[in-house]
Design an enzyme around this catalytic site. Structure first.
Site, PDB file in Angstrom:
ATOM      1  N   ASN A   9       0.146  -0.716  -0.332  1.00 57.95           N
ATOM      2  CA  ASN A   9       0.054   0.189  -0.161  1.00 57.95           C
ATOM      3  C   ASN A   9       0.883   1.624   0.358  1.00 57.95           C
ATOM      4  O   ASN A   9       1.551   1.814   0.499  1.00 57.95           O
ATOM      5  CB  ASN A   9      -1.105  -0.069   1.238  1.00 57.95           C
ATOM      6  CG  ASN A   9      -2.150   1.238   1.133  1.00 57.95           C
ATOM      7  OD1 ASN A   9      -1.205   2.050   0.242  1.00 57.95           O
ATOM      8  ND2 ASN A   9      -2.287   1.745   2.560  1.00 57.95           N
ATOM      9  N   TRP A  10       0.917   2.314  -0.932  1.00 54.94           N
ATOM     10  CA  TRP A  10       2.341   2.765  -1.213  1.00 54.94           C
ATOM     11  C   TRP A  10       1.438   4.276  -0.423  1.00 54.94           C
ATOM     12  O   TRP A  10       2.336   5.509  -0.707  1.00 54.94           O
ATOM     13  CB  TRP A  10       1.811   3.547  -3.141  1.00 54.94           C
ATOM     14  CG  TRP A  10       3.760   2.193  -3.479  1.00 54.94           C
ATOM     15  CD1 TRP A  10       3.628   1.111  -2.912  1.00 54.94           C
ATOM     16  CD2 TRP A  10       4.082   2.070  -4.952  1.00 54.94           C
ATOM     17  NE1 TRP A  10       4.560   0.813  -3.668  1.00 54.94           N
ATOM     18  CE2 TRP A  10       4.068   1.753  -4.926  1.00 54.94           C
ATOM     19  CE3 TRP A  10       2.932   3.052  -6.035  1.00 54.94           C
ATOM     20  CZ2 TRP A  10       4.902   0.816  -6.276  1.00 54.94           C
ATOM     21  CZ3 TRP A  10       3.493   2.764  -6.775  1.00 54.94           C
ATOM     22  CH2 TRP A  10       4.819   1.676  -7.376  1.00 54.94           C
ATOM     23  N   LYS A  11       0.329   3.953  -0.230  1.00 58.21           N
ATOM     24  CA  LYS A  11      -0.179   5.568   0.582  1.00 58.21           C
ATOM     25  C   LYS A  11       0.043   7.009  -0.524  1.00 58.21           C
ATOM     26  O   LYS A  11      -0.218   6.505  -1.359  1.00 58.21           O
ATOM     27  CB  LYS A  11       0.246   6.015   1.581  1.00 58.21           C
ATOM     28  CG  LYS A  11      -0.221   4.471   2.619  1.00 58.21           C
ATOM     29  CD  LYS A  11       0.010   4.333   3.808  1.00 58.21           C
ATOM     30  CE  LYS A  11       0.249   3.031   4.789  1.00 58.21           C
ATOM     31  NZ  LYS A  11       0.077   3.534   5.932  1.00 58.21           N
ATOM     32  N   HIS A  94      -9.111   1.493   4.873  1.00 61.22           N
ATOM     33  CA  HIS A  94      -8.233   1.732   5.581  1.00 61.22           C
ATOM     34  C   HIS A  94      -7.920   2.747   6.055  1.00 61.22           C
ATOM     35  O   HIS A  94      -9.249   2.971   6.658  1.00 61.22           O
ATOM     36  CB  HIS A  94      -6.715   2.022   4.796  1.00 61.22           C
ATOM     37  CG  HIS A  94      -5.645   2.220   5.413  1.00 61.22           C
ATOM     38  ND1 HIS A  94      -5.335   2.953   6.119  1.00 61.22           N
ATOM     39  CD2 HIS A  94      -4.446   0.937   5.360  1.00 61.22           C
ATOM     40  CE1 HIS A  94      -4.179   2.823   6.707  1.00 61.22           C
ATOM     41  NE2 HIS A  94      -3.810   1.235   5.921  1.00 61.22           N
ATOM     42  N   GLU A  96      -6.752   4.954   7.666  1.00 58.74           N
ATOM     43  CA  GLU A  96      -6.706   6.530   7.768  1.00 58.74           C
ATOM     44  C   GLU A  96      -7.896   6.972   7.049  1.00 58.74           C
ATOM     45  O   GLU A  96      -8.307   8.561   7.175  1.00 58.74           O
ATOM     46  CB  GLU A  96      -4.966   6.421   6.849  1.00 58.74           C
ATOM     47  CG  GLU A  96      -4.104   6.315   7.092  1.00 58.74           C
ATOM     48  CD  GLU A  96      -2.809   5.709   6.987  1.00 58.74           C
ATOM     49  OE1 GLU A  96      -2.633   5.579   5.733  1.00 58.74           O
ATOM     50  OE2 GLU A  96      -1.678   5.291   7.516  1.00 58.74           O
ATOM     51  N   GLU A 166      -5.484  -4.486  10.814  1.00 60.53           N
ATOM     52  CA  GLU A 166      -3.747  -3.937  10.805  1.00 60.53           C
ATOM     53  C   GLU A 166      -4.612  -3.015  12.046  1.00 60.53           C
ATOM     54  O   GLU A 166      -5.406  -2.295  12.407  1.00 60.53           O
ATOM     55  CB  GLU A 166      -3.988  -2.937   9.794  1.00 60.53           C
ATOM     56  CG  GLU A 166      -4.315  -3.000   8.239  1.00 60.53           C
ATOM     57  CD  GLU A 166      -3.169  -2.233   7.553  1.00 60.53           C
ATOM     58  OE1 GLU A 166      -1.890  -2.165   6.529  1.00 60.53           O
ATOM     59  OE2 GLU A 166      -3.919  -0.783   7.299  1.00 60.53           O
ATOM     60  N   GLY A 172       2.820   2.027  10.785  1.00 61.60           N
ATOM     61  CA  GLY A 172       3.655   3.295  10.665  1.00 61.60           C
ATOM     62  C   GLY A 172       4.305   3.736  12.318  1.00 61.60           C
ATOM     63  O   GLY A 172       5.289   4.720  11.707  1.00 61.60           O
ATOM     64  N   SER A 212       3.783  -1.731   9.980  1.00 56.43           N
ATOM     65  CA  SER A 212       5.033  -2.287  10.559  1.00 56.43           C
ATOM     66  C   SER A 212       5.315  -4.137   9.377  1.00 56.43           C
ATOM     67  O   SER A 212       6.770  -4.210  11.031  1.00 56.43           O
ATOM     68  CB  SER A 212       5.315  -1.913  11.642  1.00 56.43           C
ATOM     69  OG  SER A 212       5.189   0.054  11.797  1.00 56.43           O
ATOM     70  N   GLY A 233       3.059  -1.273   4.030  1.00 52.49           N
ATOM     71  CA  GLY A 233       3.030   0.114   3.732  1.00 52.49           C
ATOM     72  C   GLY A 233       3.852   0.204   3.779  1.00 52.49           C
ATOM     73  O   GLY A 233       5.196   0.745   2.200  1.00 52.49           O
ATOM     74  N   GLY A 234       5.413   1.064   4.128  1.00 48.08           N
ATOM     75  CA  GLY A 234       6.871   1.734   4.368  1.00 48.08           C
ATOM     76  C   GLY A 234       7.848   0.662   3.412  1.00 48.08           C
ATOM     77  O   GLY A 234       7.771   1.255   2.828  1.00 48.08           O
TER      78      GLY A 234
HETATM   79  P1  13P Z   1       3.276   0.107   7.436  1.00 47.87           P
HETATM   80  O1  13P Z   1       3.421  -1.283   6.860  1.00 47.87           O
HETATM   81  O2  13P Z   1       3.941   1.552   7.118  1.00 47.87           O
HETATM   82  O3  13P Z   1       3.470   0.360   8.732  1.00 47.87           O
HETATM   83  O4  13P Z   1       1.692   0.548   6.817  1.00 47.87           O
HETATM   84  C1  13P Z   1       0.841  -0.273   7.267  1.00 47.87           C
HETATM   85  C2  13P Z   1      -0.515  -0.424   6.160  1.00 47.87           C
HETATM   86  O5  13P Z   1      -1.487   0.909   6.703  1.00 47.87           O
HETATM   87  C3  13P Z   1      -0.632  -1.204   5.077  1.00 47.87           C
HETATM   88  O6  13P Z   1      -1.858  -0.703   4.636  1.00 47.87           O
END
Ligand code: 13P
Length: 253
Positions: A9-11, A94, A96, A166, A172, A212, A233-234
């Site tokens: 997920n590149w956000k 998600h 967020e 999640e 994050g 994470s 994510g990251g």
């Molecule tokens: P991180 O891997 O950066 O913690 O993000 C997880 C996430 O929200 C994937 O959708």
């Protein structure tokens, strides 16, 4: 036997040129993967990513969409729009989006139905906050989110839904749930699905862990009985770190 699904997920990251470079670099690194490889990219990267990933085993997804098919919804993107360019997956709900853009269990449910109406595979996110975990209601929160997201779907659709567990406090933050805690949460979600839709359906649902996840902890998490993949994510922004997670079963601990 459930086939693992590793999704990035590149956000709100990556310009088109960065997307093209990343996917080009990733392609040879994951071509032997025995799991499904997905990248959920910003809308502006979709077309470039689809073209770059053509003929590879990398699938492309979006990170959101509207539940209506068309109309006066300035700034929104619909299911038919995604499908028409070849998108196969879409992240829905998600944390967020729930936190910053007023997504509710109700809109999540509508979007999941729209995804199936357009032949898109939804990746539905559920997860508890730190306060909810500390109050001892984490399982209640995530099973209720799951139940509401799936309301009104038939068994076949439920089997094709991907649930991403999640925990919000792990996103994050560098704090990962322990493999036991993550597995237990995924198990509770599966038990809830079994109660409503039957054991056979529940056994087929892919339940990912996200929060994470990185190459250092991917293997131990992904080897757990009820964790069928990851939403990353990251660590999905760089080809080498994402590839290491995809190829987790070749990491020797
Ligand atoms: P991180 O891997 O950066 O913690 O993000 C997880 C996430 O929200 C994937 O959708």
């Amino acid at each position: 036997m459930r086939r693992k699904v590793i999704a990035g997920n590149w956000k709100m990251n990556m310009l088109p040129n960065e997307a093209i470079s990343m996917i080009t670099e990733l392609t040879p690194l994951v071509k032997e993967a025995d799991c499904e490889v997905v990248l959920c990219v910003p809308f502006t990267d979709l077309f470039y990513s689809l073209l770059t990933a053509q003929g590879t085993n990398i699938k492309i997804g979006a990170q959101n969409m509207h539940f209506e098919s068309k109309g006066a919804y300035t700034g929104e993107v619909s299911g038919p729009m995604l499908k028409s360019i070849g998108v196969e997956y879409v992240i829905i709900g998600h944390s967020e989006r729930r936190q910053y853009f007023n997504e509710t269990d109700e809109t999540v449910n509508k979007k999941v139905k729209t995804a199936f109406a357009n032949n898109l595979r939804p990746i539905v996110c559920v997860g508890e906050s730190l306060e909810q975990r500390e109050a001892g209601i984490a399982f209640e929160v995530i099973t209720e989110q799951t139940e509401k997201a799936l309301e009104g779907l038939d068994e076949n659709q439920v089997q094709n839904t991907i649930i991403a567990y999640e925990p919000i406090w792990a996103i994050g933050t560098g704090k990962t749930a322990t493999k036991e805690d993550a597995n237990e949460a995924c198990k509770k979600i599966r038990e809830k699905i079994a109660k409503i839709y039957g054991q056979n359906t529940a056994e087929r649902v892919i339940i990912q862990y996200g929060g994470s996840m990185k190459s250092e902890n991917a293997k131990e998490l992904l080897e757990m009985s009820d964790i069928d993949g990851g939403l990353i994510g990251g660590a999905s922004l760089k080809a080498d770190s994402f590839a290491k997670i995809v190829n987790f079963n070749t990491i020797h601990s």
